[in-house]
Scaffold this motif. Structure first.
Motif, PDB file in Angstrom:
ATOM      1  N   GLY A 116       0.799  -1.310   0.004  1.00  0.00           N
ATOM      2  CA  GLY A 116      -0.005  -0.148  -0.278  1.00  0.00           C
ATOM      3  C   GLY A 116       0.808   1.099   0.045  1.00  0.00           C
ATOM      4  N   ASP A 117       0.399   2.330   0.662  1.00  0.00           N
ATOM      5  CA  ASP A 117       0.902   3.474   0.530  1.00  0.00           C
ATOM      6  C   ASP A 117       2.231   3.642   1.229  1.00  0.00           C
ATOM      7  OD1 ASP A 117      -0.872   4.868  -0.833  1.00  0.00           O
ATOM      8  OD2 ASP A 117      -2.114   5.665   1.006  1.00  0.00           O
ATOM      9  N   THR A 118       2.426   2.712   2.328  1.00  0.00           N
ATOM     10  CA  THR A 118       3.478   2.610   3.131  1.00  0.00           C
ATOM     11  C   THR A 118       4.743   1.879   2.288  1.00  0.00           C
ATOM     12  OG1 THR A 118       2.334   2.652   5.214  1.00  0.00           O
ATOM     13  CG2 THR A 118       4.779   1.704   5.408  1.00  0.00           C
ATOM     14  N   GLY A 119       4.243   0.894   1.591  1.00  0.00           N
ATOM     15  CA  GLY A 119       5.258   0.407   0.743  1.00  0.00           C
ATOM     16  C   GLY A 119       5.660   1.099  -0.465  1.00  0.00           C
ATOM     17  N   ASP A 120       4.733   1.841  -1.053  1.00  0.00           N
ATOM     18  CA  ASP A 120       4.985   2.536  -2.023  1.00  0.00           C
ATOM     19  C   ASP A 120       6.229   3.582  -1.574  1.00  0.00           C
ATOM     20  OD1 ASP A 120       3.496   1.227  -3.749  1.00  0.00           O
ATOM     21  OD2 ASP A 120       1.703   2.516  -3.590  1.00  0.00           O
ATOM     22  N   ASP A 121       5.875   4.081  -0.497  1.00  0.00           N
ATOM     23  CA  ASP A 121       6.823   5.350   0.054  1.00  0.00           C
ATOM     24  C   ASP A 121       8.195   4.783   0.156  1.00  0.00           C
ATOM     25  OD1 ASP A 121       4.913   7.262   0.064  1.00  0.00           O
ATOM     26  OD2 ASP A 121       4.220   7.107   2.283  1.00  0.00           O
ATOM     27  N   LEU A 122       8.370   3.694   1.003  1.00  0.00           N
ATOM     28  CA  LEU A 122       9.573   3.022   1.260  1.00  0.00           C
ATOM     29  C   LEU A 122      10.094   2.745  -0.217  1.00  0.00           C
ATOM     30  CD1 LEU A 122       8.844   0.673   4.336  1.00  0.00           C
ATOM     31  CD2 LEU A 122      10.071   2.760   4.178  1.00  0.00           C
ATOM     32  N   LEU A 123       9.555   2.158  -0.919  1.00  0.00           N
ATOM     33  CA  LEU A 123      10.194   1.845  -2.316  1.00  0.00           C
ATOM     34  C   LEU A 123      10.842   2.985  -3.198  1.00  0.00           C
ATOM     35  CD1 LEU A 123      10.770  -0.138  -4.629  1.00  0.00           C
ATOM     36  CD2 LEU A 123       8.443   0.022  -5.793  1.00  0.00           C
ATOM     37  N   GLU A 124       9.906   4.098  -2.958  1.00  0.00           N
ATOM     38  CA  GLU A 124      10.397   5.331  -3.741  1.00  0.00           C
ATOM     39  C   GLU A 124      11.813   5.991  -2.855  1.00  0.00           C
ATOM     40  OE1 GLU A 124       8.662   9.817  -4.403  1.00  0.00           O
ATOM     41  OE2 GLU A 124       7.449   8.390  -3.875  1.00  0.00           O
ATOM     42  N   ASP A 125      11.655   5.749  -1.607  1.00  0.00           N
ATOM     43  CA  ASP A 125      13.060   6.273  -0.915  1.00  0.00           C
ATOM     44  C   ASP A 125      14.194   5.250  -1.305  1.00  0.00           C
ATOM     45  OD1 ASP A 125      11.874   8.410   0.416  1.00  0.00           O
ATOM     46  OD2 ASP A 125      11.410   7.096   2.165  1.00  0.00           O
ATOM     47  N   ALA A 126      13.676   3.964  -1.454  1.00  0.00           N
ATOM     48  CA  ALA A 126      15.089   2.894  -1.683  1.00  0.00           C
ATOM     49  C   ALA A 126      15.599   3.157  -2.827  1.00  0.00           C
ATOM     50  CB  ALA A 126      14.638   1.502  -1.377  1.00  0.00           C
ATOM     51  N   ILE A 127      14.734   3.448  -3.696  1.00  0.00           N
ATOM     52  CA  ILE A 127      15.145   3.795  -5.553  1.00  0.00           C
ATOM     53  C   ILE A 127      16.119   4.911  -5.343  1.00  0.00           C
ATOM     54  CG2 ILE A 127      14.543   4.241  -7.545  1.00  0.00           C
ATOM     55  CD1 ILE A 127      11.935   2.604  -7.172  1.00  0.00           C
ATOM     56  N   SER A 128      15.566   5.942  -4.797  1.00  0.00           N
ATOM     57  CA  SER A 128      16.232   7.304  -4.709  1.00  0.00           C
ATOM     58  C   SER A 128      17.616   7.192  -3.837  1.00  0.00           C
ATOM     59  CB  SER A 128      15.532   8.305  -3.904  1.00  0.00           C
ATOM     60  OG  SER A 128      16.223   9.558  -3.857  1.00  0.00           O
ATOM     61  N   TYR A 129      17.736   6.380  -2.700  1.00  0.00           N
ATOM     62  CA  TYR A 129      18.947   6.120  -1.997  1.00  0.00           C
ATOM     63  C   TYR A 129      19.921   5.310  -2.854  1.00  0.00           C
ATOM     64  CZ  TYR A 129      16.366   7.684   2.398  1.00  0.00           C
ATOM     65  OH  TYR A 129      15.752   8.285   3.260  1.00  0.00           O
ATOM     66  N   PHE A 130      19.548   4.404  -3.516  1.00  0.00           N
ATOM     67  CA  PHE A 130      20.286   3.446  -4.238  1.00  0.00           C
ATOM     68  C   PHE A 130      20.899   4.430  -5.529  1.00  0.00           C
ATOM     69  CE2 PHE A 130      21.163   0.559  -7.970  1.00  0.00           C
ATOM     70  CZ  PHE A 130      22.011  -0.121  -7.170  1.00  0.00           C
ATOM     71  N   GLU A 131      20.118   4.986  -6.184  1.00  0.00           N
ATOM     72  CA  GLU A 131      20.545   5.515  -7.143  1.00  0.00           C
ATOM     73  C   GLU A 131      21.632   6.894  -6.851  1.00  0.00           C
ATOM     74  OE1 GLU A 131      17.068   7.373  -9.077  1.00  0.00           O
ATOM     75  OE2 GLU A 131      16.739   5.456 -10.089  1.00  0.00           O
ATOM     76  N   ASN A 132      21.480   7.425  -5.757  1.00  0.00           N
ATOM     77  CA  ASN A 132      22.418   8.582  -5.384  1.00  0.00           C
ATOM     78  C   ASN A 132      23.592   7.867  -4.738  1.00  0.00           C
ATOM     79  OD1 ASN A 132      23.204  11.159  -4.045  1.00  0.00           O
ATOM     80  ND2 ASN A 132      23.177   9.903  -2.557  1.00  0.00           N
ATOM     81  N   ASP A 133      23.621   6.785  -3.811  1.00  0.00           N
ATOM     82  CA  ASP A 133      24.538   6.357  -3.156  1.00  0.00           C
ATOM     83  C   ASP A 133      25.517   5.238  -3.726  1.00  0.00           C
ATOM     84  OD1 ASP A 133      23.351   7.579  -1.145  1.00  0.00           O
ATOM     85  OD2 ASP A 133      22.541   5.849   0.469  1.00  0.00           O
ATOM     86  N   SER A 134      24.820   4.436  -4.850  1.00  0.00           N
ATOM     87  CA  SER A 134      25.691   3.810  -5.761  1.00  0.00           C
ATOM     88  C   SER A 134      26.497   4.698  -6.595  1.00  0.00           C
ATOM     89  CB  SER A 134      24.932   2.809  -6.442  1.00  0.00           C
ATOM     90  OG  SER A 134      24.208   3.239  -7.256  1.00  0.00           O
ATOM     91  N   PHE A 135      26.045   5.814  -6.883  1.00  0.00           N
ATOM     92  CA  PHE A 135      26.936   6.740  -7.892  1.00  0.00           C
ATOM     93  C   PHE A 135      28.284   7.004  -7.109  1.00  0.00           C
ATOM     94  CE2 PHE A 135      28.296  11.133  -8.743  1.00  0.00           C
ATOM     95  CZ  PHE A 135      28.361  10.944 -10.049  1.00  0.00           C
ATOM     96  N   TRP A 136      28.147   7.246  -6.017  1.00  0.00           N
ATOM     97  CA  TRP A 136      29.432   7.547  -4.800  1.00  0.00           C
ATOM     98  C   TRP A 136      30.381   6.373  -5.004  1.00  0.00           C
ATOM     99  CZ3 TRP A 136      30.562  12.305  -5.077  1.00  0.00           C
ATOM    100  CH2 TRP A 136      29.403  13.351  -5.178  1.00  0.00           C
ATOM    101  N   LEU A 137      29.887   5.517  -5.422  1.00  0.00           N
ATOM    102  CA  LEU A 137      30.769   3.875  -5.174  1.00  0.00           C
ATOM    103  C   LEU A 137      31.135   3.628  -6.614  1.00  0.00           C
ATOM    104  CD1 LEU A 137      31.528   1.998  -2.782  1.00  0.00           C
ATOM    105  CD2 LEU A 137      29.665   0.466  -3.802  1.00  0.00           C
ATOM    106  N   VAL A 138      30.536   3.721  -7.498  1.00  0.00           N
ATOM    107  CA  VAL A 138      30.848   2.861  -8.935  1.00  0.00           C
ATOM    108  C   VAL A 138      30.674   4.019 -10.001  1.00  0.00           C
ATOM    109  CG1 VAL A 138      30.182   0.862  -7.962  1.00  0.00           C
ATOM    110  CG2 VAL A 138      28.528   1.843  -9.372  1.00  0.00           C
ATOM    111  N   ALA A 139      30.501   5.398  -9.765  1.00  0.00           N
ATOM    112  CA  ALA A 139      30.180   6.299 -10.882  1.00  0.00           C
ATOM    113  C   ALA A 139      31.320   6.000 -12.190  1.00  0.00           C
ATOM    114  CB  ALA A 139      30.261   7.638 -10.361  1.00  0.00           C
ATOM    115  N   PRO A 140      32.792   5.888 -11.699  1.00  0.00           N
ATOM    116  CA  PRO A 140      33.510   5.992 -12.837  1.00  0.00           C
ATOM    117  C   PRO A 140      33.336   4.798 -13.906  1.00  0.00           C
ATOM    118  CG  PRO A 140      34.828   6.417 -10.994  1.00  0.00           C
ATOM    119  CD  PRO A 140      33.369   6.030 -10.622  1.00  0.00           C
TER     120      PRO A 140
END
Length: 233
Positions: A116-140
């Protein structure tokens, strides 16, 4: 109109915390803010990018399947790269991200699956976190990803930088050392208050798989710490 004592205290606290931030922002803007440099796409840019990947042992990174790390002591990741999945942990939450189809992801609070809404919000956060944080690890390693264009730019000291453009509003310039290893990254993206912010990329570790990954980035007094890094085949 005279201010009451509680209101004076509140205003004083606001000024105490905001004024240094405004001064620091102003200093950084005038010292480091700069327009996007003129870039020229050419075969030389691809050659420079390949040299950077060779210096970081890109072949070892391609063969790496499992990558685990902690971002700024706030979020933890267990990424199965070849399988296209990553488990993201923060606070009391866990999201099993399906990177090929986000709709197949699963979200948890205290290890209880939620939807539901709780799961959707957590999923949106997780996608944003992964996209940002993985960049700082593997961007090159993303320099030859689909849709990325590579260009050569001339830096302030006359040396050449490698620009990677991911979209019209997202460009980055790599500065490489004499061994073609990234030493810093300058950024022009609408996620930042101004262009030209430069973060260090100097603290590298060679993982078990042979891939090289950074452990720390710094801009002025701000830092991004990456801990508990593991990369295996």
């Amino acid at each position: 109109m005279r201010l009451s004592k509680p209101l004076k205290i509140i205003l004083g606290v606001i000024i105490f915390f905001t004024l240094p931030s405004l001064l620091l922002f102003g200093f950084a803007y005038f010292k480091y803010g700069e327009p996007l440099p003129v870039a020229s796409q050419s075969e030389a840019a691809d050659i420079m990018a390949k040299k950077m990947l060779d210096a970081l042992n890109y072949e070892a990174y391609k063969e790496t399947n499992f990558i685990e790390w902690t971002h700024k002591k706030r979020r933890h990741y267990k990424w199965k790269k070849k399988e296209g999945s990553c488990t993201v942990y923060w606070k009391d939450y866990k999201v099993d991200l399906n990177l090929s189809d986000y709709n197949k992801s699963k979200c948890y609070v205290h290890n209880f699956q939620v939807e539901g809404d709780t799961g959707d919000d957590l999923l949106e956060d997780a996608i944003s976190y992964f996209e940002n944080d993985s960049f700082w690890l593997v961007a090159p390693y993303t320099i030859f990803d689909e849709g990325v264009t590579r260009s050569i730019v001339t830096l302030e000291d006359g040396s050449k930088g490698l620009m990677a453009t991911y979209s019209p509003k997202e460009s980055y310039v790599w500065k490489l050392d004499t061994d073609n290893v990234p030493k810093s990254l300058k950024m022009w993206t609408n996620k930042l208050p101004f262009g030209g912010i430069e973060m260090s990329w100097k603290d590298w570790t060679t993982t078990e798989s042979g891939a090289q990954l950074p452990t720390f980035h710094k801009f002025l007094v701000f830092g991004i710490q990456l801990n508990h890094i593991t990369a295996t085949k």
